[in-house]
Design a protein around this motif. Structure first.
Motif, PDB file in Angstrom:
ATOM      1  N   VAL A 269       0.835  -1.209   0.000  1.00 19.85           N
ATOM      2  CA  VAL A 269       0.000   0.000   0.000  1.00 19.85           C
ATOM      3  C   VAL A 269       0.867   1.256   0.000  1.00 19.85           C
ATOM      4  CG1 VAL A 269      -1.667   1.333   1.345  1.00 19.85           C
ATOM      5  CG2 VAL A 269      -1.963  -1.135   1.076  1.00 19.85           C
ATOM      6  N   ASN A 270       1.895   1.270   0.835  1.00 19.01           N
ATOM      7  CA  ASN A 270       2.771   2.443   0.908  1.00 19.01           C
ATOM      8  C   ASN A 270       3.597   2.613  -0.360  1.00 19.01           C
ATOM      9  OD1 ASN A 270       2.979   3.885   3.802  1.00 19.01           O
ATOM     10  ND2 ASN A 270       2.422   1.749   4.081  1.00 19.01           N
ATOM     11  N   ALA A 271       4.023   1.505  -0.947  1.00 13.49           N
ATOM     12  CA  ALA A 271       4.772   1.593  -2.197  1.00 13.49           C
ATOM     13  C   ALA A 271       3.897   2.159  -3.306  1.00 13.49           C
ATOM     14  CB  ALA A 271       5.302   0.214  -2.586  1.00 13.49           C
ATOM     15  N   ALA A 272       2.616   1.755  -3.340  1.00 13.96           N
ATOM     16  CA  ALA A 272       1.696   2.276  -4.353  1.00 13.96           C
ATOM     17  C   ALA A 272       1.452   3.766  -4.151  1.00 13.96           C
ATOM     18  CB  ALA A 272       0.376   1.507  -4.286  1.00 13.96           C
ATOM     19  N   ARG A 273       1.404   4.203  -2.903  1.00 18.78           N
ATOM     20  CA  ARG A 273       1.204   5.629  -2.631  1.00 18.78           C
ATOM     21  C   ARG A 273       2.405   6.462  -3.072  1.00 18.78           C
ATOM     22  NH1 ARG A 273      -1.310   5.341   3.527  1.00 18.78           N
ATOM     23  NH2 ARG A 273      -3.423   4.647   2.925  1.00 18.78           N
ATOM     24  N   ARG A 274       3.598   5.917  -2.862  1.00 17.14           N
ATOM     25  CA  ARG A 274       4.800   6.658  -3.219  1.00 17.14           C
ATOM     26  C   ARG A 274       5.009   6.685  -4.724  1.00 17.14           C
ATOM     27  NH1 ARG A 274       7.958   8.049   0.953  1.00 17.14           N
ATOM     28  NH2 ARG A 274       7.412   7.198   2.995  1.00 17.14           N
ATOM     29  N   GLY A 275       4.557   5.605  -5.401  1.00 16.98           N
ATOM     30  CA  GLY A 275       4.618   5.553  -6.848  1.00 16.98           C
ATOM     31  C   GLY A 275       6.054   5.525  -7.374  1.00 16.98           C
ATOM     32  N   PRO A 276       6.205   5.474  -8.685  1.00 14.50           N
ATOM     33  CA  PRO A 276       5.092   5.239  -9.627  1.00 14.50           C
ATOM     34  C   PRO A 276       4.568   3.801  -9.550  1.00 14.50           C
ATOM     35  CG  PRO A 276       7.165   5.222 -10.799  1.00 14.50           C
ATOM     36  CD  PRO A 276       7.500   5.604  -9.382  1.00 14.50           C
ATOM     37  N   TRP A 277       3.299   3.638  -9.823  1.00 15.95           N
ATOM     38  CA  TRP A 277       2.640   2.342  -9.709  1.00 15.95           C
ATOM     39  C   TRP A 277       3.268   1.310 -10.634  1.00 15.95           C
ATOM     40  CZ3 TRP A 277       0.388  -1.027  -7.025  1.00 15.95           C
ATOM     41  CH2 TRP A 277      -0.460  -1.991  -7.554  1.00 15.95           C
ATOM     42  N   MET A 278       3.782   1.761 -11.784  1.00 14.09           N
ATOM     43  CA  MET A 278       4.357   0.805 -12.732  1.00 14.09           C
ATOM     44  C   MET A 278       5.585   0.099 -12.148  1.00 14.09           C
ATOM     45  SD  MET A 278       6.226   3.379 -15.449  1.00 14.09           S
ATOM     46  CE  MET A 278       7.107   2.049 -16.235  1.00 14.09           C
ATOM     47  N   ASP A 279       6.255   0.722 -11.147  1.00 13.99           N
ATOM     48  CA  ASP A 279       7.438   0.098 -10.555  1.00 13.99           C
ATOM     49  C   ASP A 279       7.097  -1.049  -9.622  1.00 13.99           C
ATOM     50  OD1 ASP A 279       9.031   1.830 -11.916  1.00 13.99           O
ATOM     51  OD2 ASP A 279       9.340   3.215 -10.248  1.00 13.99           O
ATOM     52  N   VAL A 280       5.864  -1.090  -9.138  1.00 11.81           N
ATOM     53  CA  VAL A 280       5.488  -2.129  -8.178  1.00 11.81           C
ATOM     54  C   VAL A 280       4.465  -3.116  -8.748  1.00 11.81           C
ATOM     55  CG1 VAL A 280       6.010  -0.670  -6.206  1.00 11.81           C
ATOM     56  CG2 VAL A 280       3.699  -0.680  -7.139  1.00 11.81           C
ATOM     57  N   GLY A 281       4.044  -2.899  -9.987  1.00 11.36           N
ATOM     58  CA  GLY A 281       3.040  -3.782 -10.585  1.00 11.36           C
ATOM     59  C   GLY A 281       3.521  -5.221 -10.687  1.00 11.36           C
ATOM     60  N   GLY A 282       4.791  -5.423 -11.093  1.00 15.18           N
ATOM     61  CA  GLY A 282       5.327  -6.770 -11.213  1.00 15.18           C
ATOM     62  C   GLY A 282       5.393  -7.509  -9.886  1.00 15.18           C
ATOM     63  N   PRO A 283       6.024  -6.912  -8.855  1.00 19.95           N
ATOM     64  CA  PRO A 283       6.046  -7.582  -7.543  1.00 19.95           C
ATOM     65  C   PRO A 283       4.660  -7.851  -6.977  1.00 19.95           C
ATOM     66  CG  PRO A 283       7.679  -5.836  -7.614  1.00 19.95           C
ATOM     67  CD  PRO A 283       6.885  -5.717  -8.871  1.00 19.95           C
ATOM     68  N   VAL A 284       3.732  -6.917  -7.164  1.00 27.41           N
ATOM     69  CA  VAL A 284       2.370  -7.139  -6.668  1.00 27.41           C
ATOM     70  C   VAL A 284       1.735  -8.326  -7.376  1.00 27.41           C
ATOM     71  CG1 VAL A 284       0.032  -6.180  -6.617  1.00 27.41           C
ATOM     72  CG2 VAL A 284       1.958  -4.782  -5.882  1.00 27.41           C
ATOM     73  N   ALA A 285       1.954  -8.439  -8.681  1.00 28.10           N
ATOM     74  CA  ALA A 285       1.388  -9.556  -9.445  1.00 28.10           C
ATOM     75  C   ALA A 285       1.934 -10.890  -8.949  1.00 28.10           C
ATOM     76  CB  ALA A 285       1.687  -9.372 -10.934  1.00 28.10           C
ATOM     77  N   ILE A 286       3.251 -10.947  -8.704  1.00 30.16           N
ATOM     78  CA  ILE A 286       3.859 -12.190  -8.224  1.00 30.16           C
ATOM     79  C   ILE A 286       3.323 -12.562  -6.847  1.00 30.16           C
ATOM     80  CG2 ILE A 286       6.038 -13.237  -7.472  1.00 30.16           C
ATOM     81  CD1 ILE A 286       7.414 -11.610  -9.689  1.00 30.16           C
ATOM     82  N   LEU A 287       3.267 -11.593  -5.941  1.00 27.63           N
ATOM     83  CA  LEU A 287       2.759 -11.864  -4.597  1.00 27.63           C
ATOM     84  C   LEU A 287       1.298 -12.284  -4.626  1.00 27.63           C
ATOM     85  CD1 LEU A 287       4.432  -9.066  -2.473  1.00 27.63           C
ATOM     86  CD2 LEU A 287       4.746 -11.526  -2.214  1.00 27.63           C
TER      87      LEU A 287
END
Length: 378
Positions: A269-287
Motif C-alpha cells: 500500500v505504501n509503495a503504491a502511494r509513493r509511486g510510480p505504480w508501474m514500478d510495483v506492478g510486477g512484484p504485486v502480481a507475483i505476490l
C-alpha cells in the motif's frame, strides 16, 4: 509447476512495455509468453490458469504503456493456441498411465507445434510494432489480432490417438472424489479431496491449538483424524497455507504468518502511494499469485515459489521505505531494533535445529518400535 510459469509472466510483459529502442524485445517477450502459456496449460492446473489471467491484468494495468502489454499478451496467446490445443487433445502428455513410447512420440508432435506457435507470436508482435511506428489506429491492430486468433484456432485440435495405443495395462486406483491428471480435470468442479484434508487439519489444530502437532507433521495429523481406509488419498500437506500452519505450529505460527502477510500488505500500500505504480506492478502480481494459490495448495512449502515471493516482497518494502534518516535518527533506530534482531537471530537458530531434533525423535521412536517397546515408541 503451474505457478512457476505464472510468476514468470509479469517480467516478460514489463520488459515488452518498457522496451523503447530494441525492436526484438517485444517479439521475444511474445514468444516467451507463448511458451509459458503452453507450459501452464500442460500442468492442467485450474488455479494456475486463472492466476495467469490475474497476474497479466495486474502487470499490464499498472503500466502506462498498457496497450503494448496487451498486444504482447494477445500475440503470445495466439501463438499458444496450436500447441495448447494439441495438449488438450492428447492425454498421453499428462496422464500417469501413458507409456514411455507414447510420451516420446506425442512430445515430438508438441515440439514442432510449439515452434510454429513461437513463430506466429513473433510475427504478430513484429507486425504490431511496425504498425505502431506507422501510427495505425489501435482498432485496426485489434481487428487483425482477432482475425489471427480465429484463423489459428482451427489448427489447434488434433485427433487424439486411440486409448489402446498409449495407455499402459495398469489402471489408477483413485476414488471418485479425486481428479485424475487428464484433460477432463479442466472442466471438473471437484476440489480434489481438499475439503476433507482441510477438515483434518482443522481438527488437528483443535487438538493442540497453541503449539500444533509439529511443523510438517500433517501426515501424522491425518492418520489420527481421518475416518476412512482410502490410503491412495493420503497426503503430506493439507493444501491450505493457514490451516497447514495452524495444524503444524498452532496459534503461535498462525499469528506469525498473518503478521508477515500484513507487513507485506502494508508495504504494498505504501509503495503504491509513493509511486510510480508501474514500478510495483510486477512484484504485486507475483505476490498476488503466490498468496492466492496458497489458499488452496501447499505453495508456501515450495522453496522455488517462496523465494520468488520473498524477493517480490523485498522490492515492495524497499519502495515503501521513507528514504534516508536524518542525522542522529539512524543510530536511534538501530538501537531500538537491536533487541528485536537478537530475538529473530535466536529464533532462526532454534528453527534450524528443530528439523534435526524431530528426526532424532523419529529415529528413537522407530528403534523402540523395532524392539517391541510400544510405550516408548509412542
Amino acid at each position: 509447476m503451474g505457478l512457476i510459469t505464472v510468476i514468470a509472466v509479469p517480467g516478460a510483459l514489463i520488459a515488452s512495455m518498457q522496451a523503447e529502442r530494441s525492436r526484438w524485445i517485444g517479439p521475444t517477450a511474445a514468444a516467451w509468453i507463448s511458451v509459458l502459456v503452453v507450459a501452464c496449460f500442460a500442468t492442467l492446473s485450474r488455479s494456475s490458469l486463472g492466476l495467469l489471467v490475474v497476474v497479466a491484468a495486474i502487470a499490464i494495468g499498472a503500466n502506462p504503456r498498457w496497450r503494448r502489454g496487451a498486444a504482447t499478451a494477445i500475440a503470445g496467446i495466439i501463438g499458444a493456441i496450436v500447441p495448447a490445443g494439441f495438449v488438450a487433445s492428447n492425454d498421453a502428455l499428462t496422464s500417469a498411465t501413458a507409456s514411455e513410447a507414447a510420451r516420446t512420440s506425442t512430445g515430438a508432435g508438441l515440439t514442432w507445434r510449439l515452434l510454429v506457435g513461437i513463430a506466429i507470436a513473433v510475427a504478430i508482435m513484429a507486425l504490431y510494432d511496425r504498425w505502431a511506428a506507422l501510427r495505425v489506429g489501435s482498432g485496426a491492430v485489434v481487428t487483425v489480432l482477432a482475425v489471427s486468433l480465429l484463423a489459428t484456432g482451427g489448427l489447434a485440435l488434433a485427433p487424439a490417438p486411440a486409448e489402446a495405443e498409449w495407455r499402459t495395462p495398469r489402471t489408477a486406483d483413485v476414488s471418485a472424489s479425486s481428479v485424475t491428471n487428464e484433460r477432463e480435470r479442466l472442466s471438473s468442479g471437484s476440489f480434489n479431496n481438499r475439503s476433507r484434508w482441510w477438515g483434518e487439519a482443522y481438527d488437528g489444530w483443535r487438538a493442540a491449538p497453541f503449539i500444533g502437532a509439529g511443523a510438517g507433521g500433517f501426515r501424522l495429523v491425518q492418520l489420527q483424524e481421518r475416518d476412512d481406509n482410502q490410503d491412495q488419498l493420503r497426503t503430506v500437506e493439507p493444501h491450505q497455507a493457514l490451516l497447514r500452519t495452524l495444524s503444524g505450529t498452532g496459534l503461535i505460527g498462525g499469528v506469525l504468518l498473518l503478521a508477515m502477510l500484513a507487513g507485506v500488505a502494508w508495504g504494498a500500500v505504501n509503495a503504491a502511494r509513493r509511486g510510480p505504480w508501474m514500478d510495483v506492478g510486477g512484484p504485486v502480481a507475483i505476490l498476488a499469485a503466490v498468496v492466492l494459490q496458497s489458499l488452496i495448495d501447499w505453495t508456501l512449502a515450495i522453496p522455488a515459489l517462496t523465494a520468488a515471493a520473498a524477493a517480490a516482497a523485498g522490492v515492495l518494502l524497499a519502495h515503501a521505505a521513507p528514504g534516508r534518516a536524518e542525522p542522529g535518527q539512524e543510530s536511534t533506530a538501530r538501537t531500538a531494533l537491536a533487541p528485536f534482531a537478537i530475538v529473530v537471530a535466536v529464533l532462526a537458530m532454534v528453527s534450524a535445529v528443530l528439523p534435526w531434533a524431530s528426526q532424532q525423535a523419529v529415529s528413537a521412536s522407530q528403534s523402540a518400535l523395532a524392539e517391541g517397546d510400544i510405550d516408548t515408541a509412542l
